[in-house]
Design a protein around this motif. Structure first.
Motif, short mmCIF file in Angstrom:
data_model
loop_
_atom_site.label_atom_id
_atom_site.label_comp_id
_atom_site.label_asym_id
_atom_site.label_seq_id
_atom_site.Cartn_x
_atom_site.Cartn_y
_atom_site.Cartn_z
N THR A 21 53.34 -23.26 -10.15
CA THR A 21 53.72 -21.85 -10.27
C THR A 21 53.52 -21.17 -8.93
OG1 THR A 21 52.86 -21.94 -12.53
CG2 THR A 21 53.49 -19.78 -11.67
N GLN A 24 56.95 -17.01 -6.15
CA GLN A 24 58.35 -16.62 -6.35
C GLN A 24 58.62 -16.59 -7.85
OE1 GLN A 24 61.20 -19.42 -4.82
NE2 GLN A 24 62.68 -17.81 -4.36
N ASN A 25 58.81 -15.39 -8.37
CA ASN A 25 58.96 -15.20 -9.81
C ASN A 25 60.36 -14.67 -10.10
OD1 ASN A 25 58.84 -14.38 -12.47
ND2 ASN A 25 57.04 -13.07 -12.23
N HIS A 26 61.15 -15.48 -10.81
CA HIS A 26 62.53 -15.07 -11.12
C HIS A 26 62.61 -14.22 -12.38
CE1 HIS A 26 63.92 -17.97 -8.10
NE2 HIS A 26 63.04 -18.80 -8.63
N ASN A 27 61.47 -14.05 -13.02
CA ASN A 27 61.49 -13.36 -14.32
C ASN A 27 60.53 -12.18 -14.38
OD1 ASN A 27 63.36 -14.88 -16.24
ND2 ASN A 27 62.24 -16.54 -15.23
N SER A 28 60.37 -11.48 -13.25
CA SER A 28 59.37 -10.42 -13.20
C SER A 28 59.68 -9.28 -14.18
CB SER A 28 59.19 -9.88 -11.79
OG SER A 28 60.43 -9.51 -11.26
N THR A 31 57.91 -10.70 -17.12
CA THR A 31 56.47 -10.94 -16.94
C THR A 31 55.71 -9.64 -16.67
OG1 THR A 31 56.73 -11.46 -14.58
CG2 THR A 31 56.83 -13.31 -16.13
N ASP A 32 56.38 -8.65 -16.05
CA ASP A 32 55.71 -7.34 -15.86
C ASP A 32 55.37 -6.73 -17.22
OD1 ASP A 32 55.91 -7.63 -13.16
OD2 ASP A 32 57.48 -6.13 -12.85
N THR A 35 52.65 -8.80 -18.93
CA THR A 35 51.36 -8.62 -18.25
C THR A 35 50.74 -7.28 -18.60
OG1 THR A 35 52.09 -10.05 -16.45
CG2 THR A 35 50.21 -8.62 -15.99
N ALA A 57 53.70 -15.10 -20.22
CA ALA A 57 54.15 -14.66 -18.89
C ALA A 57 54.13 -15.84 -17.92
CB ALA A 57 53.25 -13.53 -18.37
N LYS A 61 57.03 -17.37 -15.50
CA LYS A 61 56.84 -17.42 -14.04
C LYS A 61 57.18 -18.80 -13.48
CE LYS A 61 52.95 -14.20 -13.72
NZ LYS A 61 51.48 -14.15 -13.52
N LYS A 199 48.64 -15.19 -1.76
CA LYS A 199 49.00 -13.80 -2.08
C LYS A 199 48.90 -12.94 -0.81
CE LYS A 199 47.56 -11.54 -5.64
NZ LYS A 199 46.55 -10.99 -6.59
#
Ligand code: GTP
Ligand code: MN
Ligand code: MN
Length: 392
Positions: A21, A24-28, A31-32, A35, A57, A61, A199
């Motif tokens: 994981t 790079q998150n294509h589904n934010s 997931t936002d 989360t 989530a 991700k 990060k």
């Protein structure tokens, strides 16, 4: 035909520690929302629900592309009815009505504000809300009795809730290096937590300290802390002796010789000059680069624009004996969900108990040694996942 291909593409193993994981998150968009619902559940002290949202989530991700239809979710793990409802809502309406309602609710905002204070957990926040306190300002005016951590948390609230940058983390790292080098030459420092996972910002900076000779690290934390304090770097600190032997964490108990874990939750005072020094010392050739000049210019400006020329930064320090170093490094690198999944995998799939100190084989009834993270993954029968791919 394309839909079938989609279903094929979107398949992931069920434990987060079996997957890569990245950041790079294509589904934010999904997931936002999940989360936010996880955070809300955690603040309501409903950890089971919180974990369910976080697992869902994490599955999204890990997907190589954005989810565009409910059909693509077939066969994906950890997506219960509730999570599927949230995803469907977003696919159909662009937003999750549940997440939005939560985001706007008075209770969520009060919990978020109060637990955003260092030293304040869900239970304390709930108690204060029942006393009618819904904001930091109301708490300040309330005259409530606060402990030392909470007082510091209030005092540095704005700084602590401003994300820490990588440059600031490096500047803190330089200070910790100096502290450790002057009280125990030869000791080694590793950046852990979110920054080790790549990060760009964090809520704090995490370090793990060890010494290549077993036992030399003993009693190191109080020395490091008093050096830092004497140099004026600490706004707050709480140092804890290892509580490992008293913990009821099951059989992953090391021999008593390993009772040496020490840690410190602190708030550092980072001056603008220290940050600049770290920026220029790191990349001396880059100081001619227009971008780094701009950064320094910005730093100078904040120092002269009537603001205070320093900021408060949350810092976690952990000291580990070298024999436990790999376990401590793995345990303090995160993400929190990745760690939880590693322990779940160890327990349910391997009959082993994993902690930040040791790995115990419940069948062989013995501890499995490891000198590197790679060896721990191998003991667990898992493919090695590097830190940058532990962002579950
Ligand atoms: P940000 O700080 O928000 O950027 O994210 P982070 O991933 O660095 O989170 P955090 O600093 O909260 O935690 C870093 C790692 O330390 C995570 O893997 C946690 O599981 C671990 N950690 C935090 N607190 C404890 C603790 O009390 N005991 C142990 N063993 N691990 C902890
Ligand atoms: Mn951190
Ligand atoms: Mn931390």
């Amino acid at each position: 035909q394309t839909e079938e291909a989609d279903v094929m593409l979107l398949s992931v193993p069920s434990y987060a520690c079996q997957r890569k994981t990245t950041l790079q998150n294509h589904n934010s968009v999904f997931t936002d929302a999940l989360t936010l619902l996880a955070e809300n559940a955690e603040m309501e002290d409903e950890d089971g629900r919180g974990v369910a949202f976080r697992r869902a989530a994490a599955v999204l991700k890990a997907l190589p592309k954005a989810v565009t239809s409910m059909k693509q979710l077939n066969g994906l793990p950890c997506l219960g009815d509730h999570c599927q409802r949230v995803i469907r809502d977003i696919l159909e309406n662009g937003i999750s009505s549940e997440a939005e309602a939560t985001r706007q609710s008075e209770r969520y905002n009060a919990l978020k504000a109060l637990t955003g204070i260092f030293g304040v957990g869900a239970k304390t926040a709930d108690r204060w809300i029942r006393d009618g306190i819904r904001s930091v300002a109301m708490l300040r005016d309330s005259g409530h009795a606060l402990n030392r951590a909470q007082l510091a948390g209030l005092q540095y609230y704005d700084d602590i809730n401003q994300p820490v940058t990588r440059a600031e983390a490096d500047a803190i790292g330089d200070i910790v290096e100096r502290a450790v080098a002057s009280v125990l030459p030869g000791a080694q420092i590793s950046l852990t937590g979110g920054f080790r996972r790549g990060k760009l910002t964090g809520h704090d900076v995490d370090f793990l300290i060890t010494h290549p000779e077993e036992g030399r690290e003993e009693g190191l934390m109080p020395k490091v802390v008093s050096w830092l304090d004497s140099q004026g770097f600490l706004l707050y600190q709480k140092t804890m002796r290892n509580s490992y032997l008293e913990s009821k964490d099951g059989p992953a108990r090391p021999p008593s010789s390993m009772d040496r874990f020490e840690r410190c939750f602190s708030i550092f005072k980072l001056t603008t000059e220290q940050k600049q020094e770290a920026l220029t010392a790191e990349a001396p050739t880059e100081s001619q680069h227009p971008e780094s000049q701009m950064k320094c210019g910005e730093l100078k400006e904040t120092g002269h624009a009537g603001h205070k020329p320093w900021r408060a930064v949350r810092v976690d320090l952990v000291v580990s004996p070298i024999s436990q170093f790999a376990f401590a490094l793995l345990g303090w690198t995160g993400s929190k969900l990745f760690e939880r999944e590693l322990r779940r995998w160890a327990g349910y799939e391997k009959a082993m108990s994993l902690s930040s100190h040791a790995l115990y084989d419940n069948v062989q009834k013995r501890y499995l040694r490891a000198a590197s993270e790679q060896e721990i993954f191998a003991h667990l029968g898992l493919e090695y996942i590097p830190p940058a791919e532990r962002n579950a």
